[in-house]
Design a protein around this motif. Structure first.
Motif, PDB file in Angstrom:
ATOM      1  N   SER A 204       0.803  -1.222   0.000  1.00 48.02           N
ATOM      2  CA  SER A 204       0.000   0.000   0.000  1.00 48.02           C
ATOM      3  C   SER A 204       0.837   1.274   0.000  1.00 48.02           C
ATOM      4  O   SER A 204       0.303   2.361  -0.177  1.00 48.02           O
ATOM      5  CB  SER A 204      -0.956   0.007   1.197  1.00 48.02           C
ATOM      6  OG  SER A 204      -0.246   0.163   2.405  1.00 48.02           O
TER       7      SER A 204
ATOM      8  N   ASP B 212       2.596   3.016  -2.151  1.00 47.17           N
ATOM      9  CA  ASP B 212       2.879   3.165  -3.574  1.00 47.17           C
ATOM     10  C   ASP B 212       3.709   4.422  -3.850  1.00 47.17           C
ATOM     11  O   ASP B 212       4.057   5.172  -2.933  1.00 47.17           O
ATOM     12  CB  ASP B 212       1.582   3.177  -4.382  1.00 47.17           C
ATOM     13  CG  ASP B 212       0.629   4.296  -3.972  1.00 47.17           C
ATOM     14  OD1 ASP B 212       1.033   5.220  -3.231  1.00 47.17           O
ATOM     15  OD2 ASP B 212      -0.533   4.253  -4.400  1.00 47.17           O
ATOM     16  N   VAL B 213       4.022   4.655  -5.096  1.00 44.42           N
ATOM     17  CA  VAL B 213       4.861   5.785  -5.485  1.00 44.42           C
ATOM     18  C   VAL B 213       4.233   7.114  -5.053  1.00 44.42           C
ATOM     19  O   VAL B 213       4.941   8.018  -4.584  1.00 44.42           O
ATOM     20  CB  VAL B 213       5.121   5.767  -7.015  1.00 44.42           C
ATOM     21  CG1 VAL B 213       5.840   7.018  -7.459  1.00 44.42           C
ATOM     22  CG2 VAL B 213       5.918   4.535  -7.384  1.00 44.42           C
ATOM     23  N   ARG B 214       2.941   7.223  -5.176  1.00 40.22           N
ATOM     24  CA  ARG B 214       2.249   8.458  -4.776  1.00 40.22           C
ATOM     25  C   ARG B 214       2.428   8.710  -3.269  1.00 40.22           C
ATOM     26  O   ARG B 214       2.720   9.827  -2.853  1.00 40.22           O
ATOM     27  CB  ARG B 214       0.772   8.348  -5.141  1.00 40.22           C
ATOM     28  CG  ARG B 214      -0.011   9.586  -4.833  1.00 40.22           C
ATOM     29  CD  ARG B 214      -1.422   9.454  -5.392  1.00 40.22           C
ATOM     30  NE  ARG B 214      -2.234  10.506  -4.848  1.00 40.22           N
ATOM     31  CZ  ARG B 214      -3.463  10.365  -4.402  1.00 40.22           C
ATOM     32  NH1 ARG B 214      -4.050   9.189  -4.453  1.00 40.22           N
ATOM     33  NH2 ARG B 214      -4.119  11.367  -3.921  1.00 40.22           N
ATOM     34  N   LYS B 215       2.262   7.661  -2.476  1.00 38.33           N
ATOM     35  CA  LYS B 215       2.428   7.795  -1.024  1.00 38.33           C
ATOM     36  C   LYS B 215       3.875   8.120  -0.686  1.00 38.33           C
ATOM     37  O   LYS B 215       4.147   8.965   0.176  1.00 38.33           O
ATOM     38  CB  LYS B 215       1.982   6.503  -0.318  1.00 38.33           C
ATOM     39  CG  LYS B 215       2.092   6.580   1.180  1.00 38.33           C
ATOM     40  CD  LYS B 215       1.186   7.669   1.737  1.00 38.33           C
ATOM     41  CE  LYS B 215       1.254   7.714   3.245  1.00 38.33           C
ATOM     42  NZ  LYS B 215       0.412   8.787   3.787  1.00 38.33           N
ATOM     43  N   GLN B 216       4.810   7.501  -1.355  1.00 34.90           N
ATOM     44  CA  GLN B 216       6.227   7.778  -1.125  1.00 34.90           C
ATOM     45  C   GLN B 216       6.531   9.250  -1.383  1.00 34.90           C
ATOM     46  O   GLN B 216       7.246   9.896  -0.607  1.00 34.90           O
ATOM     47  CB  GLN B 216       7.090   6.893  -2.017  1.00 34.90           C
ATOM     48  CG  GLN B 216       7.047   5.442  -1.648  1.00 34.90           C
ATOM     49  CD  GLN B 216       7.770   4.562  -2.646  1.00 34.90           C
ATOM     50  OE1 GLN B 216       8.637   5.023  -3.408  1.00 34.90           O
ATOM     51  NE2 GLN B 216       7.421   3.289  -2.664  1.00 34.90           N
ATOM     52  N   HIS B 217       5.980   9.781  -2.454  1.00 39.66           N
ATOM     53  CA  HIS B 217       6.192  11.189  -2.791  1.00 39.66           C
ATOM     54  C   HIS B 217       5.644  12.090  -1.686  1.00 39.66           C
ATOM     55  O   HIS B 217       6.301  13.061  -1.290  1.00 39.66           O
ATOM     56  CB  HIS B 217       5.543  11.516  -4.140  1.00 39.66           C
ATOM     57  CG  HIS B 217       5.641  12.955  -4.515  1.00 39.66           C
ATOM     58  ND1 HIS B 217       6.822  13.534  -4.919  1.00 39.66           N
ATOM     59  CD2 HIS B 217       4.720  13.940  -4.507  1.00 39.66           C
ATOM     60  CE1 HIS B 217       6.615  14.822  -5.156  1.00 39.66           C
ATOM     61  NE2 HIS B 217       5.344  15.087  -4.913  1.00 39.66           N
ATOM     62  N   ARG B 218       4.456  11.787  -1.191  1.00 38.17           N
ATOM     63  CA  ARG B 218       3.845  12.598  -0.134  1.00 38.17           C
ATOM     64  C   ARG B 218       4.665  12.554   1.152  1.00 38.17           C
ATOM     65  O   ARG B 218       4.857  13.570   1.818  1.00 38.17           O
ATOM     66  CB  ARG B 218       2.413  12.140   0.118  1.00 38.17           C
ATOM     67  CG  ARG B 218       1.500  12.517  -1.050  1.00 38.17           C
ATOM     68  CD  ARG B 218       0.144  11.912  -0.956  1.00 38.17           C
ATOM     69  NE  ARG B 218      -0.600  12.419   0.183  1.00 38.17           N
ATOM     70  CZ  ARG B 218      -1.724  11.885   0.625  1.00 38.17           C
ATOM     71  NH1 ARG B 218      -2.220  10.819   0.028  1.00 38.17           N
ATOM     72  NH2 ARG B 218      -2.349  12.398   1.643  1.00 38.17           N
TER      73      ARG B 218
ATOM     74  N   ARG C  54       7.812  14.649   0.671  1.00 42.91           N
ATOM     75  CA  ARG C  54       7.495  16.081   0.733  1.00 42.91           C
ATOM     76  C   ARG C  54       7.286  16.539   2.166  1.00 42.91           C
ATOM     77  O   ARG C  54       7.811  17.572   2.592  1.00 42.91           O
ATOM     78  CB  ARG C  54       6.246  16.370  -0.096  1.00 42.91           C
ATOM     79  CG  ARG C  54       6.507  17.406  -1.164  1.00 42.91           C
ATOM     80  CD  ARG C  54       5.327  17.637  -2.032  1.00 42.91           C
ATOM     81  NE  ARG C  54       4.617  18.799  -1.528  1.00 42.91           N
ATOM     82  CZ  ARG C  54       3.352  19.052  -1.722  1.00 42.91           C
ATOM     83  NH1 ARG C  54       2.611  18.228  -2.413  1.00 42.91           N
ATOM     84  NH2 ARG C  54       2.803  20.132  -1.253  1.00 42.91           N
TER      85      ARG C  54
END
Length: 120
Positions: free
Chosen positions: A68, A70-76, A79
């Protein structure tokens, strides 16, 4: 508190206890900024460790807790971590992004806990 929040709280409690037992110093828990939330911020041997805790219960059809993140969560998370480091004056310190995956049994008991160091 709803069931989802209770599961998340149980997972974070287990993750915090696990990290403390291994010598990590917990700096912050549930640190929020406009970029998002950091579940746990810890320190070990001069390294600031940002820990994303993912909790699942039973035979979840949603996949593993690890999947769960994912790349989007890693980016958040990256940041938000950047904002934390800027706000705390720790921008020059080495960092690690870890994931702790927790599986709960009935009654919110921890069935398993998997710590992935330098996950992303």
């Amino acid at each position: 508190m709803d069931g989802r929040r209770m599961k998340g709280q149980a997972g974070e409690d287990a993750a915090e206890q696990y990290l403390r037992s291994r010598g990590y110093r917990i700096i912050k828990r549930n640190w929020r900024c406009r970029a998002g939330e950091l579940d746990l911020i810890a320190e070990l041997k001069g390294v600031t460790v940002f820990v994303e805790v993912r909790t699942r219960s039973g035979g979840s059809l949603l996949g593993t807790p690890e999947e769960s993140v994912d790349v989007r969560k890693q980016h958040r998370v990256r940041r938000a971590a950047s904002m934390f480091l800027h706000a705390s004056g720790g921008a020059e310190r080495p960092v690690s992004f870890d994931v702790i995956a927790v599986r709960l049994e009935d009654g919110m008991r921890v069935a398993s806990l998997h710590h992935i160091r330098d996950a992303f």
